[in-house]
Design a protein around this motif. Structure first.
Motif, PDB file in Angstrom:
ATOM      1  N   SER A   3       0.819  -1.226  -0.001  1.00 47.73           N
ATOM      2  CA  SER A   3       0.037  -0.016   0.051  1.00 47.73           C
ATOM      3  C   SER A   3       0.767   1.244   0.117  1.00 47.73           C
ATOM      4  CB  SER A   3      -0.916   0.128   1.283  1.00 47.73           C
ATOM      5  OG  SER A   3      -0.037   0.259   2.249  1.00 47.73           O
ATOM      6  N   GLY A   4       0.167   2.333  -0.320  1.00 45.48           N
ATOM      7  CA  GLY A   4       1.030   3.715  -0.193  1.00 45.48           C
ATOM      8  C   GLY A   4       0.832   4.311  -1.755  1.00 45.48           C
ATOM      9  N   PHE A   5       1.613   5.314  -1.984  1.00 42.82           N
ATOM     10  CA  PHE A   5       1.339   6.079  -2.987  1.00 42.82           C
ATOM     11  C   PHE A   5       2.296   5.380  -4.196  1.00 42.82           C
ATOM     12  CE2 PHE A   5       1.426   9.577   0.202  1.00 42.82           C
ATOM     13  CZ  PHE A   5       0.388  10.218  -0.374  1.00 42.82           C
ATOM     14  N   LYS A   6       1.615   5.450  -5.314  1.00 47.26           N
ATOM     15  CA  LYS A   6       2.063   4.659  -6.662  1.00 47.26           C
ATOM     16  C   LYS A   6       2.735   5.862  -7.586  1.00 47.26           C
ATOM     17  CE  LYS A   6       1.003   0.866  -5.105  1.00 47.26           C
ATOM     18  NZ  LYS A   6       1.575   0.372  -4.022  1.00 47.26           N
ATOM     19  N   ALA A   7       1.948   7.052  -7.572  1.00 48.40           N
ATOM     20  CA  ALA A   7       2.556   8.224  -8.198  1.00 48.40           C
ATOM     21  C   ALA A   7       2.189   9.616  -7.627  1.00 48.40           C
ATOM     22  CB  ALA A   7       1.633   8.123  -9.780  1.00 48.40           C
ATOM     23  N   VAL A   8       3.143  10.536  -8.407  1.00 48.78           N
ATOM     24  CA  VAL A   8       2.929  11.804  -7.778  1.00 48.78           C
ATOM     25  C   VAL A   8       2.925  12.659  -9.260  1.00 48.78           C
ATOM     26  CG1 VAL A   8       3.980  11.780  -5.580  1.00 48.78           C
ATOM     27  CG2 VAL A   8       5.264  11.997  -7.393  1.00 48.78           C
ATOM     28  N   GLY A   9       2.345  13.654  -9.180  1.00 47.14           N
ATOM     29  CA  GLY A   9       2.186  14.505 -10.265  1.00 47.14           C
ATOM     30  C   GLY A   9       1.509  15.822 -10.378  1.00 47.14           C
ATOM     31  N   ALA A  10       1.387  16.545 -11.349  1.00 52.06           N
ATOM     32  CA  ALA A  10       0.862  17.858 -11.449  1.00 52.06           C
ATOM     33  C   ALA A  10       0.235  18.226 -12.805  1.00 52.06           C
ATOM     34  CB  ALA A  10       1.871  19.061 -11.381  1.00 52.06           C
ATOM     35  N   GLU A  11      -0.857  18.953 -12.668  1.00 53.89           N
ATOM     36  CA  GLU A  11      -1.704  19.197 -13.881  1.00 53.89           C
ATOM     37  C   GLU A  11      -2.129  20.708 -14.026  1.00 53.89           C
ATOM     38  OE1 GLU A  11      -6.138  18.166 -15.498  1.00 53.89           O
ATOM     39  OE2 GLU A  11      -5.072  16.834 -14.357  1.00 53.89           O
ATOM     40  N   LEU A  12      -1.843  21.157 -15.102  1.00 56.69           N
ATOM     41  CA  LEU A  12      -2.091  22.663 -15.473  1.00 56.69           C
ATOM     42  C   LEU A  12      -2.958  22.837 -16.715  1.00 56.69           C
ATOM     43  CD1 LEU A  12      -1.339  25.468 -14.789  1.00 56.69           C
ATOM     44  CD2 LEU A  12       0.419  25.518 -16.538  1.00 56.69           C
ATOM     45  N   GLY A  13      -4.028  23.481 -16.395  1.00 58.00           N
ATOM     46  CA  GLY A  13      -5.082  23.666 -17.618  1.00 58.00           C
ATOM     47  C   GLY A  13      -5.670  24.835 -17.589  1.00 58.00           C
ATOM     48  N   PHE A  14      -5.851  25.430 -18.874  1.00 57.77           N
ATOM     49  CA  PHE A  14      -6.438  26.726 -19.185  1.00 57.77           C
ATOM     50  C   PHE A  14      -7.814  26.629 -20.127  1.00 57.77           C
ATOM     51  CE2 PHE A  14      -2.001  27.621 -18.774  1.00 57.77           C
ATOM     52  CZ  PHE A  14      -2.008  28.476 -17.905  1.00 57.77           C
ATOM     53  N   VAL A  15      -8.567  27.565 -19.744  1.00 58.82           N
ATOM     54  CA  VAL A  15      -9.973  27.656 -20.598  1.00 58.82           C
ATOM     55  C   VAL A  15      -9.826  28.690 -21.434  1.00 58.82           C
ATOM     56  CG1 VAL A  15     -12.307  27.544 -20.584  1.00 58.82           C
ATOM     57  CG2 VAL A  15     -11.091  26.204 -19.045  1.00 58.82           C
ATOM     58  N   TYR A  16      -9.995  29.063 -22.615  1.00 58.32           N
ATOM     59  CA  TYR A  16      -9.966  30.233 -23.341  1.00 58.32           C
ATOM     60  C   TYR A  16     -11.584  30.342 -24.124  1.00 58.32           C
ATOM     61  CZ  TYR A  16      -4.979  29.579 -23.034  1.00 58.32           C
ATOM     62  OH  TYR A  16      -3.730  29.275 -22.882  1.00 58.32           O
ATOM     63  N   PRO A  17     -12.239  31.342 -23.599  1.00 57.68           N
ATOM     64  CA  PRO A  17     -13.355  31.796 -24.204  1.00 57.68           C
ATOM     65  C   PRO A  17     -13.016  32.405 -25.647  1.00 57.68           C
ATOM     66  CG  PRO A  17     -13.533  32.951 -22.267  1.00 57.68           C
ATOM     67  CD  PRO A  17     -12.122  32.243 -22.527  1.00 57.68           C
ATOM     68  N   VAL A  18     -13.656  31.652 -26.694  1.00 56.39           N
ATOM     69  CA  VAL A  18     -13.335  32.298 -28.141  1.00 56.39           C
ATOM     70  C   VAL A  18     -14.725  33.160 -28.367  1.00 56.39           C
ATOM     71  CG1 VAL A  18     -13.033  31.844 -30.571  1.00 56.39           C
ATOM     72  CG2 VAL A  18     -11.996  30.291 -28.655  1.00 56.39           C
ATOM     73  N   PHE A  19     -15.938  32.624 -28.215  1.00 56.68           N
ATOM     74  CA  PHE A  19     -17.107  33.461 -28.489  1.00 56.68           C
ATOM     75  C   PHE A  19     -17.926  33.002 -27.402  1.00 56.68           C
ATOM     76  CE2 PHE A  19     -15.613  32.328 -32.770  1.00 56.68           C
ATOM     77  CZ  PHE A  19     -15.253  33.637 -33.317  1.00 56.68           C
TER      78      PHE A  19
END
Length: 59
Positions: A3-19
């Motif tokens: 048992s325990g952590f299997k992975a570590v990570g980071a995520e970055l996302g953006f939303v661009y309104p076009v119309f």
């Protein structure tokens, strides 16, 4: 596997309104396997980089 952590990570996302109803979404994610998952003979690479792009329409 223990048992325990299997992975570590980071995520970055953006939303661009076009119309008013349209958006463009982007994301990038980095994950690194740790512990027993990293030591497994099945995993060849402990680093994973993933990216995505999506277009969405709201009605």
């Amino acid at each position: 596997a223990k048992s325990g952590f299997k992975a570590v990570g980071a995520e970055l996302g953006f939303v661009y309104p076009v119309f008013e109803s349209w958006e463009v979404r982007t994301m990038i994610e980095y994950t690194r396997l740790v512990g027993d998952a990293a030591d497994s003979p099945i995993s060849k690479d402990n680093n994973v980089l993933f990216g995505g792009l999506a277009v969405s329409y709201k009605f």
